[in-house]
Design a protein around this motif. Sequence first.
Motif, PDB file in Angstrom:
ATOM      1  N   ARG A 151       0.847  -1.192   0.000  1.00  0.00           N
ATOM      2  CA  ARG A 151       0.000   0.000   0.000  1.00  0.00           C
ATOM      3  C   ARG A 151       0.880   1.237   0.000  1.00  0.00           C
ATOM      4  O   ARG A 151       1.998   1.203   0.513  1.00  0.00           O
ATOM      5  CB  ARG A 151      -0.886   0.037   1.243  1.00  0.00           C
ATOM      6  CG  ARG A 151      -1.862  -1.077   1.310  1.00  0.00           C
ATOM      7  CD  ARG A 151      -2.702  -0.931   2.580  1.00  0.00           C
ATOM      8  NE  ARG A 151      -3.197  -2.208   3.030  1.00  0.00           N
ATOM      9  CZ  ARG A 151      -4.270  -2.796   2.512  1.00  0.00           C
ATOM     10  NH1 ARG A 151      -4.953  -2.217   1.548  1.00  0.00           N
ATOM     11  NH2 ARG A 151      -4.664  -3.959   2.968  1.00  0.00           N
ATOM     12  N   ASP A 169       0.629  -4.652   5.536  1.00  0.00           N
ATOM     13  CA  ASP A 169      -0.093  -4.769   6.803  1.00  0.00           C
ATOM     14  C   ASP A 169      -0.671  -3.444   7.290  1.00  0.00           C
ATOM     15  O   ASP A 169      -1.425  -3.415   8.252  1.00  0.00           O
ATOM     16  CB  ASP A 169       0.846  -5.322   7.891  1.00  0.00           C
ATOM     17  CG  ASP A 169       1.343  -6.708   7.520  1.00  0.00           C
ATOM     18  OD1 ASP A 169       0.597  -7.408   6.800  1.00  0.00           O
ATOM     19  OD2 ASP A 169       2.469  -7.065   7.918  1.00  0.00           O
ATOM     20  N   ALA A 170      -0.301  -2.361   6.628  1.00  0.00           N
ATOM     21  CA  ALA A 170      -0.761  -1.051   7.087  1.00  0.00           C
ATOM     22  C   ALA A 170      -2.287  -0.964   7.008  1.00  0.00           C
ATOM     23  O   ALA A 170      -2.908  -1.538   6.122  1.00  0.00           O
ATOM     24  CB  ALA A 170      -0.131   0.037   6.233  1.00  0.00           C
ATOM     25  N   ASP A 171      -2.858  -0.229   7.929  1.00  0.00           N
ATOM     26  CA  ASP A 171      -4.301  -0.010   7.939  1.00  0.00           C
ATOM     27  C   ASP A 171      -4.574   1.320   7.225  1.00  0.00           C
ATOM     28  O   ASP A 171      -4.254   2.390   7.742  1.00  0.00           O
ATOM     29  CB  ASP A 171      -4.780   0.043   9.394  1.00  0.00           C
ATOM     30  CG  ASP A 171      -6.262   0.370   9.491  1.00  0.00           C
ATOM     31  OD1 ASP A 171      -6.846   0.811   8.481  1.00  0.00           O
ATOM     32  OD2 ASP A 171      -6.822   0.191  10.587  1.00  0.00           O
ATOM     33  N   PRO A 172      -5.160   1.265   6.041  1.00  0.00           N
ATOM     34  CA  PRO A 172      -5.323   2.494   5.247  1.00  0.00           C
ATOM     35  C   PRO A 172      -6.056   3.595   6.005  1.00  0.00           C
ATOM     36  O   PRO A 172      -5.680   4.769   5.920  1.00  0.00           O
ATOM     37  CB  PRO A 172      -6.126   2.045   4.027  1.00  0.00           C
ATOM     38  CG  PRO A 172      -6.184   0.573   4.054  1.00  0.00           C
ATOM     39  CD  PRO A 172      -5.688   0.078   5.376  1.00  0.00           C
ATOM     40  N   GLU A 173      -7.088   3.230   6.733  1.00  0.00           N
ATOM     41  CA  GLU A 173      -7.877   4.258   7.424  1.00  0.00           C
ATOM     42  C   GLU A 173      -7.048   4.967   8.499  1.00  0.00           C
ATOM     43  O   GLU A 173      -7.113   6.179   8.650  1.00  0.00           O
ATOM     44  CB  GLU A 173      -9.146   3.649   8.038  1.00  0.00           C
ATOM     45  CG  GLU A 173     -10.188   3.242   6.996  1.00  0.00           C
ATOM     46  CD  GLU A 173     -10.425   4.320   5.928  1.00  0.00           C
ATOM     47  OE1 GLU A 173     -10.618   5.499   6.301  1.00  0.00           O
ATOM     48  OE2 GLU A 173     -10.399   3.980   4.728  1.00  0.00           O
ATOM     49  N   GLU A 174      -6.272   4.174   9.237  1.00  0.00           N
ATOM     50  CA  GLU A 174      -5.423   4.750  10.276  1.00  0.00           C
ATOM     51  C   GLU A 174      -4.345   5.649   9.663  1.00  0.00           C
ATOM     52  O   GLU A 174      -4.103   6.764  10.110  1.00  0.00           O
ATOM     53  CB  GLU A 174      -4.728   3.633  11.073  1.00  0.00           C
ATOM     54  CG  GLU A 174      -5.558   3.052  12.193  1.00  0.00           C
ATOM     55  CD  GLU A 174      -5.980   4.116  13.198  1.00  0.00           C
ATOM     56  OE1 GLU A 174      -5.086   4.799  13.736  1.00  0.00           O
ATOM     57  OE2 GLU A 174      -7.198   4.274  13.425  1.00  0.00           O
ATOM     58  N   GLU A 175      -3.710   5.126   8.607  1.00  0.00           N
ATOM     59  CA  GLU A 175      -2.584   5.830   8.000  1.00  0.00           C
ATOM     60  C   GLU A 175      -2.988   7.184   7.436  1.00  0.00           C
ATOM     61  O   GLU A 175      -2.199   8.105   7.374  1.00  0.00           O
ATOM     62  CB  GLU A 175      -1.961   4.989   6.875  1.00  0.00           C
ATOM     63  CG  GLU A 175      -1.311   3.707   7.351  1.00  0.00           C
ATOM     64  CD  GLU A 175      -0.034   3.954   8.142  1.00  0.00           C
ATOM     65  OE1 GLU A 175       0.481   5.087   8.131  1.00  0.00           O
ATOM     66  OE2 GLU A 175       0.445   2.988   8.775  1.00  0.00           O
TER      67      GLU A 175
END
Lengths: 543, 83
Positions: free
Chosen positions: A206, A255-261
Amino acid sequence: MLQTYQYPEFQYVPPRELSSDTVTRKPAVVVGAGPIGLTAALDLAAQGVPVVVLDDNNTVSIGSRAVCYAKRALEVWDRLGVAGPMVDKGIGWKIGKVFRDEEMVYQFDLLPEADHKMPAFINLQQYYLEEYLVERCKAYGDLVDLRWKNKVTGLENNADHVALTIATPDGDYRLDADWVIACDGAKSDIRGMIGASFEGQAFQDRFLIADVVMKADFPTERWFWFNPPFHRNQSVLLHKQCDNVWRIDFQLGWDADPEEEKKPENVIPRLKAMLGEDTEFELEWVSVYQFACRRMEHFRHGRLLFAGDAAHQVSPFGARGANTGVQDIDNLSWKLKRVMDGTAPESLLDTYDTERVFAADDNLMNSTRSTDFITPKSPISRAFRDATLDLAREHPFARALVNSGRLSMPTPYAASPLNTPDTDAFKGRMTPGTPAADAPVTADGQDAWLLNRLGGDFTVLYFTLDGGVPDELKAFEDDPAGVKVVTVGPGGLADVKGLVAERYDATPGSVYLIRPDQYVAARFRQFDARRLRVALDTALGKG
Amino acid sequence: MFIDKDKTVREDGMTKLTTQPNLSRPDDFYEALIEAHRGLSDDQSRDVNCKLVLLLANHIGDMDVLKDALEMARKGHEPETAT
Ligand SMILES: Cc1cc2nc3c(=O)[nH]c(=O)nc-3n(C[C@H](O)[C@H](O)[C@H](O)COP(=O)(O)OP(=O)(O)OC[C@H]3O[C@@H](n4cnc5c(N)ncnc54)[C@H](O)[C@@H]3O)c2cc1C
């Protein structure tokens, strides 16, 4: 968040067909008013074909998407009279720097070849690009019928026409078209409607895309980091756009969380770490993307033709999406026009498929290679990547292997059936299937560019020694497929710097046949009416 | 319709890669190769090998030769897990 750009709102006008009982039939309908659909509309209009453009929205591209447009795409837009504002507004850069960890590995200067009208590329936000394309469409008046808030919801792909169902704020209507060009983007509804496949590779990664407004005097350079201290184990790209807007791409990993990032409270610390605590900036846009490389098996489905992201999707490394999509249209429009006019067989459109599928594969290969270098998929791939970067510090050979995205270059149609392979000896790059090179000339004493004289029609480029043009050659201008003769030499274009002769390896008497999309179809040392006729027929798909 | 321009097959069907003995001092080379890894961890050795491959590949330059070598090196090694 800050807004440096005011999104235009294009007016929705209830289509006439809504209140009509009979179904209208149009010669050409384009679905999607992104960069590719708008270019298609311009190219058809330039040839006098009335075109309806349907778009489900009523503004330009939202947020941060395409940034870099390369020379060939700019040349196509220049042929269509719209490159001027893009180049004026766009930002050019030549220096690229590659960093790894805390240090710079090396820097490069692109040193583009001089004496071309268009720059090697420009950086420009996609919304500006689309705005200029819409403006240019409007200059065609009724010839380009832009229909905002018109969403295609149904499609019947018939043998002799395509029937469309279209939803508007005032209800649905039907429209029939002789030909439809689907430019409705990577998620193409049209593709779904005919059940066509869209296969390839989705990358398990991502990317965070941030637009930052910053007055800081960072130089206008492209900076690429591998494993920087402010973003360990990932890559980062910094690019300048217009209006002091900088584009930053952070690789995030799978593994990144798109919403958090995406949350400013998470983005801003990253930016501070990168730009320095004291650098003043404001965030203008943040989004998280996942990239894929895939394409349709075929871009032609009878009277329905796919172009741009609808037909093929590439990862953005190397800035290829819009650049290649524009070239789809460059390839398609002249063919479609001649099939419409009956001056070429319908099978000419099959060469749109073969030539552009070939180009799409070239692009997919290039962007997959970049992606594999930037985000190695295995420990050994990573070890080779790091070894390359290690060696690149000292050894120029290794710099050639560092792949942080390759500049989008046009794909030559090397083995296209429309080419007449060389039988005469020629040196240089202008082999059949290659886009014609630009060069400075003068016309009637005025500075001009060769490429502006080529294209639209077939061009016979004739290098005359004494100003004479054989009558039999001039007679080609009467061909119904649209042929113009352009001479270089006395009475024609003056090759002031000798670069036309050099780039085309031309000698007096040399003849080039150049397609309406400015690709070389054939070339001969001497004019021979029969050979030229066969070459023209071949380029029209009658071969 | 389009041909893979990178695929060159030599008319005699032979590879361009030399597999005939070509090292002037085989024992010296072998010793130097092992020596180049002395005292290194597996990870460091892997990195040295990677650099070595890249340096030698650049020296050879010829893509046909490199392809032959890559193919020959991989021969007999099958992926252990389905990819
Ligand atoms: C982060 C990022 C960076 C990029 N960087 C670059 C770059 O530097 N250079 C480059 O060349 N490319 C780049 N690209 C790719 C580029 O943005 C796309 O290739 C380009 O937008 C494709 O244009 P298009 O017209 O095919 O599709 P789109 O731009 O997606 O347009 C499709 C249009 O169709 C409309 N539509 C969809 N469905 C319907 C329907 N049913 N009825 C009517 N209308 C419909 C949509 O509203 C939209 O307007 C980048 C992309 C991303 C995401």
